[in-house]
Enzyme design. Structure first.
Site, mmCIF file in Angstrom:
data_model
loop_
_atom_site.group_PDB
_atom_site.id
_atom_site.type_symbol
_atom_site.label_atom_id
_atom_site.label_comp_id
_atom_site.label_asym_id
_atom_site.label_seq_id
_atom_site.Cartn_x
_atom_site.Cartn_y
_atom_site.Cartn_z
ATOM 1 N N ASP A 365 22.353 45.984 53.981
ATOM 2 C CA ASP A 365 23.782 46.710 54.406
ATOM 3 C C ASP A 365 23.689 48.132 54.889
ATOM 4 O OD1 ASP A 365 24.988 44.579 53.899
ATOM 5 O OD2 ASP A 365 25.314 44.916 51.893
ATOM 6 N N TYR A 450 32.366 42.094 51.124
ATOM 7 C CA TYR A 450 31.990 42.812 49.958
ATOM 8 C C TYR A 450 32.564 44.359 49.859
ATOM 9 C CZ TYR A 450 29.491 40.807 45.975
ATOM 10 O OH TYR A 450 28.989 40.265 44.824
#
Length: 740
Positions: A365, A450
């Site tokens: 990420d 998320y």
């Protein structure tokens, strides 16, 4: 152009090419970003054959560490004086693509006499991919929505073109495709009304997109799991290996098409009421206000913060999110350096389903996307409570314009419970209670489904803590009715949330009382002498065994050991404590966040995320033209298929020399293994991961002894009481114990 993040706006240029800079590590201002990209475009026109460019990054190229410390008046030796300042040339670098053929380039620029000048322009090696941008993620969704094959496949399971939505992911690893193509995979969902939770309706196929060409080049169909007569679970295909591209992907999956679940599982209260008529928000929670009638206790000068005895620089980074630098503590008039730089340098989220294409689900990420690019604009009274100071950030869009993200870093103070307390239990004895105040520096990032909340805490007793909070919506896939899910949890009918891990790499660049530091490994063990022996008659003795990590190759990669309570201390061996005789140090307390990578050592994800193999990495820092050793999985992460040369595993295993009494950098691996629960659906309550840096023989004594006790007159009994309320009056002059 990049789609802005929450609260971001495209910044129009002013005449100022530098902007306001108070610290050598101040990130590029929006005006600087615009000036740098304009200079790059002019240079390309004059000196290259490139016809069109797509910008990916535009960032500060950090100056040398010693030059920064000299400029800030921070000593580099124990008790020494700062070095004489030297001239610092402000530099920038930018990654961009040839928009026509996909070749990637890196440009380095310097600010000379108020004008940006290109110092170098290098083509990156073939197959090297800079991070994917927000604009490219949005482009992926548009490509998917307009593709006739996708529309036809969606219609077969009852979904209209306007109901198709896609989360674009970097493809990760798939050697069926050449490395030099910039690829994304798209996980598809249906949305039946504006703002509803689209993750409740996953679709059963995964397109692969060539981002430069702007088209879908393949569509994968995950196979199904089936329960056999003997109770075992098997796939509908003979292997988890990806099918050859020449095969018919749907026929190869050997399963029927699956309609997406239609039940709604919303998270917005007004939408929940539409499907749950009896839904009602709790009304028995009374207001709780955070007030500071005299204002905050910290001071800000640009990005430089001072609070209590702490001083630090706070910066926005498109990749790391929050970066804290030049952290010092005023120890009774002596400015003591502690950390040169702290940041989350990388993270990976490996999923545990072996079947293709789910096996390529392991998102980096930070390195593939960028935490700062995905950061939220924070809101008063919502994300942060009390009196808040915000810092903004800026990144570059694909056209080269600065995108400003306002209120992206939140700074405030919190009550943190009791700092210390003691009561003399004897008759007439006195007691004292001191409450803890902590400084909070935080950011919230949304990575598709998320959310990650980053909280850096600074305490009055010299502790520093990083807390990572995980929330948001689970990444899910569709299953058929009664389909078993051996590698996940059915959190709602036909909605499978796969097992996965979140593994973070915290980069720590220490400067404890100077740049020459060491790492001491400690193990707490029982003595060898048996119970009943003259050395250990009661059988209770244990000791601490210390070992200084010496060799980068032999000692640079360490595992946590729960049995021996193994722990590490960052220390300056050139100084000793007046009483303990030990070197000043900070202990790393990370037992609760230590997690092993569950994928095989030679798995795809393990070969790309070498940092996840060990809990601690220690390397000697080496500053090059583009800064220090920053990123444990390499600078350019998307689509790597092996461990990059500029990764922490290579630095340790192929390095040489000492890591004792050197300018070192640590990478701490921490995380959590997420076995989803129905209670994590439709939005997951926050999960916490913490690492604490705790002073050990660093201060003469408890450094918070000078924190005043608190006598809060606003505190009141919760309920009316009969008679007189008696305070525990055992402090000086009969006052309450915390007022002394």
């Amino acid at each position: 152009m990049d789609a802005p993040t929450l609260g971001s706006t495209v910044h129009l240029s002013t005449a100022d090419k530098r902007g306001s800079v108070d610290h050598p590590l101040d990130p590029l201002t929006p005006d600087e970003i615009n000036a740098v990209t304009l200079t790059v475009r002019k240079y390309i026109v004059e000196h290259t054959e490139i016809k069109a460019v797509k910008f990916v990054t535009c960032i500060l190229s950090p100056p040398p560490k010693r030059a920064v410390l000299a400029a800030m008046g921070i000593p580099v030796t124990p008790g020494g004086k700062p070095e004489a300042p030297t001239k610092i040339v402000r530099k920038a670098e930018s990654d961009f693509f040839d928009a026509l053929n996909g070749a990637a380039y890196n440009a380095v620029l310097a600010l000379v006499d108020g004008e940006w000048k290109v110092e170098s322009l290098d083509r990156l090696p073939e197959g090297t991919q800079p991070n994917i941008t927000v604009g490219e993620l949005i482009q992926c969704e548009i490509i998917v929505q307009k593709d006739p094959r996708v529309q036809a496949l969606a219609k077969e399971v009852g979904i209209e073109p306007h109901q198709i939505f896609a989360d674009g992911w970097v493809i990760g690893w798939d050697d069926r495709f050449p490395k030099d193509r910039r690829l994304a995979q798209a996980f598809l969902f249906a949305r039946f009304s504006k703002h509803e939770n689209l993750y409740a309706h996953p679709l059963d196929f995964v397109p692969v997109i060539d981002i430069i060409a702007g088209k879908i080049i393949h569509i994968d169909f995950p196979p199904a799991w089936r329960k056999e007569a003997d109770g075992s679970v098997k796939l509908s295909v003979p292997t988890t290996q990806p099918q050859p591209l020449s095969d018919d992907a749907f026929l190869g999956a050997n399963r029927p098409r699956i309609q997406p679940p239609l039940a709604r599982y919303d998270f917005l209260s007004d939408l929940i009421k539409e499907t749950e008529p009896n839904y009602k928000e709790r009304d028995d929670v009374k207001p709780l206000h955070v007030i500071q009638p005299e204002g905050v206790s910290f001071k800000m000068q640009g990005n430089i913060l001072e609070w209590q005895k702490w001083k630090m620089h706070i910066a926005y980074s498109f990749r790391e999110g929050v970066v804290l630098s030049t952290i010092t503590y005023n120890d009774d008039g002596e400015i003591r350096p502690i950390f040169y730089r702290l940041s989350i340098a990388e993270m990976v989220v490996p999923y545990g389903s072996p079947e293709s294409p789910h096996s390529r689900k392991f998102a980096f990420d930070s390195g593939e996307y960028g935490m700062g690019i995905m950061a939220n604009e924070l809101s008063l009274g919502c994300d942060c409570l009390g009196k808040i100071h915000y810092l903004s950030g800026a990144f570059v869009d694909n056209l080269g314009a600065a995108v400003e993200v306002k209120n992206v870093i939140c700074i405030h103070e919190e009550d943190a419970g009791v700092l210390w307390k003691h009561s003399d239990y004897r008759p007439g004895g006195r007691s004292r209670t001191v409450r803890s105040r902590r400084l909070v520096v935080s950011m919230v990032c949304t990575l598709a489904n998320y959310e990650y909340i980053w909280n850096y805490y600074f305490y009055q007793d010299g502790n520093i803590e990083l807390e990572i909070r995980l929330t948001g919506i689970l990444q899910v896939s569709v299953t058929d009715s009664d389909e078993p899910v051996p590698h996940g949890t059915t959190v709602a009918p036909r909605v499978n949330a796969q097992f996965h891990q979140h593994i973070f790499s915290l980069r720590v660049d220490p400067m404890l009382d100077g740049l020459q530091n060491s790492v001491i490994e400690s193990e707490i063990v029982g003595v060898d002498a048996l119970t009943g022996s003259k050395e250990n008659f009661a059988g209770n003795a244990f000791v601490i065994k210390d070992r200084v990590l010496k060799s980068q190759v032999e000692d640079g990669a360490r595992d946590f050991d729960w049995a021996s309570e193994r722990r590490w201390r960052i220390a300056n061996l050139n100084k000793t404590h007046y009483s303990s005789g030990k070197p000043p140090s900070y202990t790393i307390m990370m037992k609760g966040g230590a997690v092993p990578l569950l994928a095989k050592q030679d798995s795809w994800v393990a070969r790309r995320a070498s940092f996840a193999h060990r809990q601690l990495w220690v390397v000697r820092d080496e500053e090059g033209p583009k800064g220090s050793r920053l990123f444990p999985s390499g600078r350019y992460v998307p689509q790597t298929r092996e461990e990059p040369k500029d990764s922490v595993g290579k630095w340790v295993n192929e390095g040489s020399g000492s890591i004792d009494n050197e300018d070192i950098v640590l990478f701490l691996t921490l995380g959590t293994t997420h076995i989803p629960r129905p209670e994590d659906w439709p939005v997951m309550p926050v999960e916490h991961i913490n690492v604490l840096f705790k002073p050990s023989s660093f201060f003469t004594k408890n450094p918070s002894m000078d924190v005043a006790g608190t006598n809060d007159h606003h505190s009141q009994p919760a309920f009316e009481t009969v008679g007189i309320i008696e305070h525990h009056a055992n402090a000086e002059n009969g006052t309450t114990c915390c007022a002394n």
